[in-house]
Design an enzyme around this catalytic site. Structure first.
Site, PDB file in Angstrom:
ATOM      1  N   GLY A 200      64.820  74.568  50.989  1.00  0.00           N
ATOM      2  CA  GLY A 200      63.420  74.349  51.337  1.00  0.00           C
ATOM      3  C   GLY A 200      63.146  72.868  51.567  1.00  0.00           C
ATOM      4  O   GLY A 200      62.055  72.375  51.279  1.00  0.00           O
TER       5      GLY A 200
ATOM      6  N   GLY B  85      57.419  70.193  53.376  1.00  0.00           N
ATOM      7  CA  GLY B  85      56.690  70.167  52.109  1.00  0.00           C
ATOM      8  C   GLY B  85      57.351  69.384  50.983  1.00  0.00           C
ATOM      9  O   GLY B  85      57.843  68.261  51.169  1.00  0.00           O
TER      10      GLY B  85
ATOM     11  N   TYR C 189      54.094  87.064  44.055  1.00  0.00           N
ATOM     12  CA  TYR C 189      54.441  85.641  43.972  1.00  0.00           C
ATOM     13  C   TYR C 189      54.533  85.206  42.505  1.00  0.00           C
ATOM     14  O   TYR C 189      55.499  84.545  42.102  1.00  0.00           O
ATOM     15  CB  TYR C 189      53.402  84.816  44.736  1.00  0.00           C
ATOM     16  CG  TYR C 189      53.699  83.336  44.740  1.00  0.00           C
ATOM     17  CD1 TYR C 189      54.838  82.841  45.377  1.00  0.00           C
ATOM     18  CD2 TYR C 189      52.852  82.431  44.107  1.00  0.00           C
ATOM     19  CE1 TYR C 189      55.117  81.475  45.372  1.00  0.00           C
ATOM     20  CE2 TYR C 189      53.118  81.075  44.107  1.00  0.00           C
ATOM     21  CZ  TYR C 189      54.251  80.601  44.737  1.00  0.00           C
ATOM     22  OH  TYR C 189      54.533  79.244  44.724  1.00  0.00           O
TER      23      TYR C 189
HETATM   24  N1  LIG Z   1      52.396  73.931  47.505  1.00  0.00           N
HETATM   25  C1  LIG Z   1      52.052  74.334  46.312  1.00  0.00           C
HETATM   26  O1  LIG Z   1      50.882  74.185  45.890  1.00  0.00           O
HETATM   27  C2  LIG Z   1      53.060  74.947  45.396  1.00  0.00           C
HETATM   28  C3  LIG Z   1      52.695  75.205  44.066  1.00  0.00           C
HETATM   29  C4  LIG Z   1      53.624  75.766  43.202  1.00  0.00           C
HETATM   30  C5  LIG Z   1      54.902  76.052  43.661  1.00  0.00           C
HETATM   31  N2  LIG Z   1      55.237  75.811  44.964  1.00  0.00           N
HETATM   32  C6  LIG Z   1      56.597  76.133  45.387  1.00  0.00           C
HETATM   33  O2  LIG Z   1      57.176  74.974  45.950  1.00  0.00           O
HETATM   34  C7  LIG Z   1      58.254  75.366  46.797  1.00  0.00           C
HETATM   35  C8  LIG Z   1      58.173  74.592  48.092  1.00  0.00           C
HETATM   36  O3  LIG Z   1      56.989  74.990  48.782  1.00  0.00           O
HETATM   37  P1  LIG Z   1      56.084  73.975  49.609  1.00  0.00           P
HETATM   38  O4  LIG Z   1      54.784  73.892  48.923  1.00  0.00           O
HETATM   39  O5  LIG Z   1      56.822  72.733  49.906  1.00  0.00           O
HETATM   40  O6  LIG Z   1      55.828  74.848  50.935  1.00  0.00           O
HETATM   41  P2  LIG Z   1      56.289  74.617  52.450  1.00  0.00           P
HETATM   42  O7  LIG Z   1      55.803  73.316  52.960  1.00  0.00           O
HETATM   43  O8  LIG Z   1      55.859  75.861  53.154  1.00  0.00           O
HETATM   44  O9  LIG Z   1      57.879  74.573  52.374  1.00  0.00           O
HETATM   45  C9  LIG Z   1      58.607  75.738  52.066  1.00  0.00           C
HETATM   46  C10 LIG Z   1      60.074  75.474  52.295  1.00  0.00           C
HETATM   47  O10 LIG Z   1      60.785  76.688  51.952  1.00  0.00           O
HETATM   48  C11 LIG Z   1      61.525  77.115  53.086  1.00  0.00           C
HETATM   49  N3  LIG Z   1      61.537  78.563  53.195  1.00  0.00           N
HETATM   50  C12 LIG Z   1      60.485  79.400  53.228  1.00  0.00           C
HETATM   51  N4  LIG Z   1      60.897  80.665  53.434  1.00  0.00           N
HETATM   52  C13 LIG Z   1      62.254  80.612  53.552  1.00  0.00           C
HETATM   53  C14 LIG Z   1      63.251  81.577  53.802  1.00  0.00           C
HETATM   54  N5  LIG Z   1      62.964  82.863  54.041  1.00  0.00           N
HETATM   55  N6  LIG Z   1      64.540  81.170  53.830  1.00  0.00           N
HETATM   56  C15 LIG Z   1      64.870  79.879  53.629  1.00  0.00           C
HETATM   57  N7  LIG Z   1      63.961  78.911  53.410  1.00  0.00           N
HETATM   58  C16 LIG Z   1      62.669  79.282  53.384  1.00  0.00           C
HETATM   59  C17 LIG Z   1      60.820  76.510  54.301  1.00  0.00           C
HETATM   60  O11 LIG Z   1      61.732  76.445  55.375  1.00  0.00           O
HETATM   61  P3  LIG Z   1      61.263  76.271  56.931  1.00  0.00           P
HETATM   62  O12 LIG Z   1      60.120  75.294  56.912  1.00  0.00           O
HETATM   63  O13 LIG Z   1      62.500  75.718  57.596  1.00  0.00           O
HETATM   64  O14 LIG Z   1      60.865  77.614  57.437  1.00  0.00           O
HETATM   65  C18 LIG Z   1      60.393  75.166  53.755  1.00  0.00           C
HETATM   66  O15 LIG Z   1      61.444  74.236  53.819  1.00  0.00           O
HETATM   67  C19 LIG Z   1      58.133  76.882  46.956  1.00  0.00           C
HETATM   68  O16 LIG Z   1      59.087  77.510  46.126  1.00  0.00           O
HETATM   69  C20 LIG Z   1      56.726  77.171  46.478  1.00  0.00           C
HETATM   70  O17 LIG Z   1      56.611  78.487  45.990  1.00  0.00           O
HETATM   71  C21 LIG Z   1      54.348  75.265  45.831  1.00  0.00           C
END
Ligand SMILES: NC(=O)c1ccc[n+]([C@@H]2O[C@H](COP(=O)([O-])OP(=O)(O)OC[C@H]3O[C@@H](n4cnc5c(N)ncnc54)[C@H](OP(=O)(O)O)[C@@H]3O)[C@@H](O)[C@H]2O)c1
Length: 275
Positions: free
Chosen positions: A9, A13, A156
């Site tokens: 990931g 993000g 989730y």
């Molecule tokens: N943002 C928040 O408020 C928050 C809070 C708590 C936890 N999180 C967790 O933080 C982590 C990162 O999320 P983020 O906030 O940075 O969101 P993001 O900007 O949407 O980034 C998500 C990342 O995960 C990758 N990804 C998504 N689906 C995938 C799949 N099917 N196979 C392989 N890679 C996949 C995406 O790849 P591509 O872009 O290349 O598609 C991207 O690199 C996640 O586990 C999320 O649940 C986020």
């Protein structure tokens, strides 16, 4: 000393922010993403290796593990960070509910397939979990694929609780052999998160007004960076769950070692590896 840090990931993000920070700190970062163009953009910006795998397909996770094993004799940190929330129940080609597979099963499989390499390196394994584990989980060990009951938030929350249970069980099983596991909540971060969701989740993360209430992506990345650079046992406690760089409360079930052991066995059966 530069260490090899694999971040899934990392094409967007929190993962991309952490990749930039760790690269700036002199670490050898390996960028793993799903979208080839986005992944290439970050990797080329930093001048580092990249790998592409869609975690909705477990064969792509298996291929990723094989590629990483072939390329790196050491893996000092594995950050299982890829994940997100989706709009409705979908099944993967592997027959699992998509949220559970992408957020938990894929990282579980990747970790187990890299197990000996991680042990030889005395690695840290970091799970990006969420406060959603505590807020939204209604964990049912007999319905991990949410066949009986599905909502985006519950699926989730369940997957993010699975991250914490996996961390505890990984620590129990492989901690004595030198691996250190940790899980964390990055904060409510203004990333691409929830772009595949709908309703309040999508609104909160995409509406310009509510987005202003969210924390910048660099702060979310810095929490992963802090764990990746930290010394397990000195800077953070192996097996624990962190928020804002401190041990934090989460769902009461996260402290149930029998549940964690059962999840490990079930997850291993679901992805077809030796427990
Ligand atoms: N943002 C928040 O408020 C928050 C809070 C708590 C936890 N999180 C967790 O933080 C982590 C990162 O999320 P983020 O906030 O940075 O969101 P993001 O900007 O949407 O980034 C998500 C990342 O995960 C990758 N990804 C998504 N689906 C995938 C799949 N099917 N196979 C392989 N890679 C996949 C995406 O790849 P591509 O872009 O290349 O598609 C991207 O690199 C996640 O586990 C999320 O649940 C986020």
């Amino acid at each position: 000393m530069s260490r090899t840090i694999v971040i899934t990931g990392a094409s967007d993000g929190i993962g991309a922010a952490a990749a930039r920070q760790l690269h700036a700190a002199g670490q050898q970062v390996v960028v793993v993403g799903r979208d080839p163009d986005k992944t290439a953009r970050i990797a080329d910006e930093l001048g580092v290796d990249r790998f592409v795998a869609d975690f909705a397909v477990l064969d792509e996770v298996r291929a990723l593990a094989a590629d990483l094993r072939a390329r790196y004799s050491r893996i000092d940190v594995l950050a299982n960070n890829a994940g997100g929330i989706i709009d409705r129940r979908r099944s993967t080609v592997d027959g699992h509910e998509l949220t559970f597979q992408v957020n938990h099963l894929a990282g579980f499989l990747l970790t187990l397939l890299l197990r000996d390499r991680l042990l030889d390196s005395g690695a840290s394994v970091i799970q990006t979990s969420s406060v959603a584990a505590r807020r939204f989980s209604r964990f049912d060990i007999d319905d991990l694929d949410a066949e009986r009951r599905f909502s985006s938030s519950t699926a989730y929350g369940n997957a993010k609780l699975a991250n914490i249970l996996f961390t505890a069980e990984l620590q129990r099983r492989l901690g004595p052999s030198g691996l250190s596991a940790v899980a964390f909540h990055p904060g409510a971060i203004a990333s691409g998160f929830a772009s595949a969701a709908r309703g309040p989740w999508r609104w909160m993360y995409t509406n310009p007004l509510t987005r202003r209430l969210l924390t910048p992506v660099e702060v979310g990345g810095s929490r992963l960076t802090w764990l990746a650079l930290g010394r397990p046992g000195a800077d953070w406690r192996p097996g624990a769950y962190y928020a804002e760089n401190r041990i934090s409360r989460t769902h009461r079930l996260a402290a149930d070692p029998q549940l964690a052991a059962r999840l490990w066995e079930r997850s291993a059966a679901m992805v077809g590896v030796e427990p």
